[in-house]
Each structure stands twice: as structure tokens, then as C-alpha cells.
Design an enzyme around this catalytic site. Structure first.
Site, mmCIF file in Angstrom:
data_model
loop_
_atom_site.group_PDB
_atom_site.id
_atom_site.type_symbol
_atom_site.label_atom_id
_atom_site.label_comp_id
_atom_site.label_asym_id
_atom_site.label_seq_id
_atom_site.Cartn_x
_atom_site.Cartn_y
_atom_site.Cartn_z
ATOM 1 N N ASP A 47 6.475 65.204 50.232
ATOM 2 C CA ASP A 47 5.621 65.652 49.413
ATOM 3 C C ASP A 47 5.681 66.986 49.724
ATOM 4 O O ASP A 47 5.928 67.811 50.128
ATOM 5 C CB ASP A 47 4.171 65.580 48.907
ATOM 6 C CG ASP A 47 3.526 66.058 48.581
ATOM 7 O OD1 ASP A 47 2.705 65.401 47.544
ATOM 8 O OD2 ASP A 47 2.475 67.657 48.815
ATOM 9 N N TYR A 52 4.696 75.387 47.191
ATOM 10 C CA TYR A 52 5.522 75.794 48.475
ATOM 11 C C TYR A 52 6.593 76.297 49.050
ATOM 12 O O TYR A 52 6.927 76.856 50.206
ATOM 13 C CB TYR A 52 5.514 74.154 49.067
ATOM 14 C CG TYR A 52 3.786 72.734 48.465
ATOM 15 C CD1 TYR A 52 2.952 73.253 48.181
ATOM 16 C CD2 TYR A 52 4.467 71.739 49.242
ATOM 17 C CE1 TYR A 52 1.907 72.441 48.380
ATOM 18 C CE2 TYR A 52 3.301 70.965 49.478
ATOM 19 C CZ TYR A 52 1.645 71.145 48.738
ATOM 20 O OH TYR A 52 0.459 70.749 48.177
ATOM 21 N N LYS A 77 5.284 69.224 42.327
ATOM 22 C CA LYS A 77 3.662 69.482 41.632
ATOM 23 C C LYS A 77 3.873 70.968 40.473
ATOM 24 O O LYS A 77 5.011 71.462 41.224
ATOM 25 C CB LYS A 77 2.950 69.916 42.442
ATOM 26 C CG LYS A 77 2.593 68.951 43.683
ATOM 27 C CD LYS A 77 1.386 68.864 44.379
ATOM 28 C CE LYS A 77 2.096 67.730 45.406
ATOM 29 N NZ LYS A 77 2.809 68.504 46.499
ATOM 30 N N HIS A 110 -0.477 70.339 39.482
ATOM 31 C CA HIS A 110 -1.101 71.133 40.602
ATOM 32 C C HIS A 110 -2.730 71.322 40.923
ATOM 33 O O HIS A 110 -2.782 70.920 41.734
ATOM 34 C CB HIS A 110 0.076 72.002 41.514
ATOM 35 C CG HIS A 110 0.289 72.440 42.987
ATOM 36 N ND1 HIS A 110 0.797 72.547 43.527
ATOM 37 C CD2 HIS A 110 -0.992 71.996 43.741
ATOM 38 C CE1 HIS A 110 0.535 72.827 45.197
ATOM 39 N NE2 HIS A 110 -0.870 72.386 44.933
#
Length: 288
Positions: A47, A52, A77, A110
Site C-alpha cells: 500500500d 507518501y 491513492k 485519498h
């Protein structure tokens, strides 16, 4: 090597019920190393997210693993900055390019703010084009669900939200049952909350089953039909986290764990100002 079971999503795809999270692992080689370790230890579900800033390293670890692509489930996401139909289409392509993949197994919105309908239509188009296998949402509360999901043409396969024994999302799960949407847990270990780990019922179960508190929590979540993907950069912890499939909690033990529910978590997506704060949190285009 541990065999990871799967859950069947409402679109028919089989998603590994246990995975590896990469939130807050830096893109300084740490993400690549951690994902490579997880894959070597038998994880087949990774994931990540545009926000990120480590999609590229996730893709590098997958490419160098030698594992056939169709054996690894990859989630990413779309960030708020790329909401709206055209911006989201570009965002999907950017994630694919950074990951170095021809398709993403699961792509999520997200955060549930801004032009959610436009972004969702782009995910639907990406799924139709074969760029995404399954599409879903994240951080969607019952209030936000009622605002957006009834107008979606395609039902979300997944809703990724905060979930742990202290926050079991019962009202949301009742809504999600109507669309057979699977719940994925972020912060499945309560972000390391010491109070949670020291709960007497969890400690007693850990002693009984010769497991640690984290394994008891993760087993409870798996038996609650929740997908979990704990994060660690330590090989021993990456290995031990997935060792939850050689025992099972009884119905009575599940009930004692369910009784720990406090009905709220650390993050409230409905709180005033959250959308504005998140939209200005960072620039996902900074490295382009």
C-alpha cells in the site's frame, strides 16, 4: 512461508487480506529496502500513495523482486490536489509512471473533499481502460458516504479508514454492507497506542496463544473481515506481523475484543477545517 488469505471484493477481484503499509517511510532508499524485505518474507500486497512520495521506490522493489506482477497487489491513492476529472486522469497516469506499472490493482481517492465526483469519474474511466483493476475511497465517514457514494455509478470496492479495537466503525460498516464494500484499516495497531497494547484482555489472549499484543490485534481485525497492512522498517517485526494465520480467536474472545470499542478515533474527517488543512499540507507535484 506464510500463505496469505484473500477477500473477494464487490467487483470480483481477490485482494490479499493482509499487506504491507509504507506511510511515512522515506524515499531515501528506506521504502525500497522495506518493501523488498516484505516481498521476500511473503507479503504480496503493498500500500502506497501519491502523497507518501515513495511510489517510485515501491515500484523499484517490485521490479527487482523477480515475483510475477500478477502475484502482487498494489494499492495507491490520488491526492486532493489532483481532484476533478482531467486532473485525476493525469494523476492516475503519474502514479503508473512512478510505480513503473502497466496497471494498479486498487486506486483510492485519498481524501473525501473537493471535486470528489469528478475524480471518481476519472477512476471509473481508468478502470474501464484497464489502468486500474479496483477503485475505492478513503477516510469516508457515514456523513461523507451519504454525500457522495449514492451518486457514484460504480460502487467503491474498498473504503480505507482508521480502524482498530478502540475504533471499530460500526455505523460505517452497516452502510458499507449495503454495497459490499470492504473495510481496509489504516492505523490497525492504533498507531502504537500503549494503552491499547496493555489492555488486559489483549494481554491475556497473547499469553494464551503465545503471541504478542500486536498479533492478537491484527488477528481480531482479520477475523472481523477487515484488510490490514501494518508498517515497519524492521525485518523481525515485518516477519512477525504476518504470523497471525496459525491460530483463531473464539467467538467469546472476539466478543471481548469488540467490547473495547470506544466509538471514535484520533482523526475526524468531518471536523471543521480538515479539508482546508489537508489541501494545503504539501505539493504532490514538487518532484515532477
Amino acid at each position: 512461508m506464510t500463505t496469505i488469505p484473500s477477500f473477494t471484493l464487490n467487483d470480483g477481484n481477490q485482494m490479499p487480506a493482509f499487506g504491507f503499509g509504507t506511510f511515512q517511510i522515506p524515499a531515501d532508499g528506506s521504502t525500497k529496502a522495506a518493501v523488498a524485505t516484505a516481498l521476500r518474507l511473503g507479503y504480496r500486497h503493498i500500500d502506497t500513495a501519491a502523497a507518501y512520495f515513495n511510489e517510485r521506490e515501491v515500484g523499484q522493489a517490485i521490479a527487482e523482486s523477480g515475483i510475477p506482477r500478477d502475484q502482487i497487489w498494489v494499492t495507491s491513492k490520488l491526492w486532493l490536489q489532483d481532484y476533478g476529472f482531467e486532473a485525476a486522469r493525469t494523476g492516475i497516469d503519474t502514479s503508473l509512471q512512478k510505480l513503473g506499472l502497466d496497471y494498479i490493482d486498487l486506486y483510492l481517492l485519498h481524501q473525501p473533499y473537493g471535486d470528489v465526483p469528478g475524480a471518481w469519474r476519472a477512476l471509473e474511466a481508468g478502470q474501464q481502460a484497464g489502468k486500474i483493476r479496483s477503485i475505492g475511497i478513503s477516510n469516508v465517514t457515514p456523513r461523507l458516504w451519504a454525500k457522495f457514494v449514492p451518486d457514484f455509478d460504480v460502487r467503491p470496492a474498498v473504503n480505507q479508514v482508521e480502524f482498530n479495537p478502540y475504533f471499530q466503525q460500526q455505523p460505517l460498516r452497516a452502510l458499507m454492507a449495503s454495497t459490499q464494500t470492504v473495510l481496509e484499516a489504516w492505523a490497525p495497531l492504533g498507531q502504537g497506542n500503549p494503552e491499547l497494547f496493555q489492555e488486559p484482555v489483549i494481554q491475556a489472549l497473547a499469553t494464551k496463544y503465545k503471541k504478542d499484543a500486536g498479533q492478537i490485534i491484527l488477528r481480531f481485525e482479520y477475523q472481523s473481515d477487515v484488510v490490514v497492512f501494518p508498517k515497519s522498517v524492521h525485518e523481525a517485526r515485518i516477519a512477525s506481523n504476518q504470523n497471525i494465520f496459525d491460530f483463531a480467536l473464539t467467538d467469546d474472545e472476539m466478543a471481548t475484543m469488540q467490547a473495547l470499542d470506544k466509538g471514535h478515533g484520533r482523526h475526524d474527517p468531518d471536523a471543521p477545517g480538515v479539508a482546508k488543512r489537508l489541501l494545503g499540507a504539501f505539493d504532490v507535484h514538487a518532484d515532477q
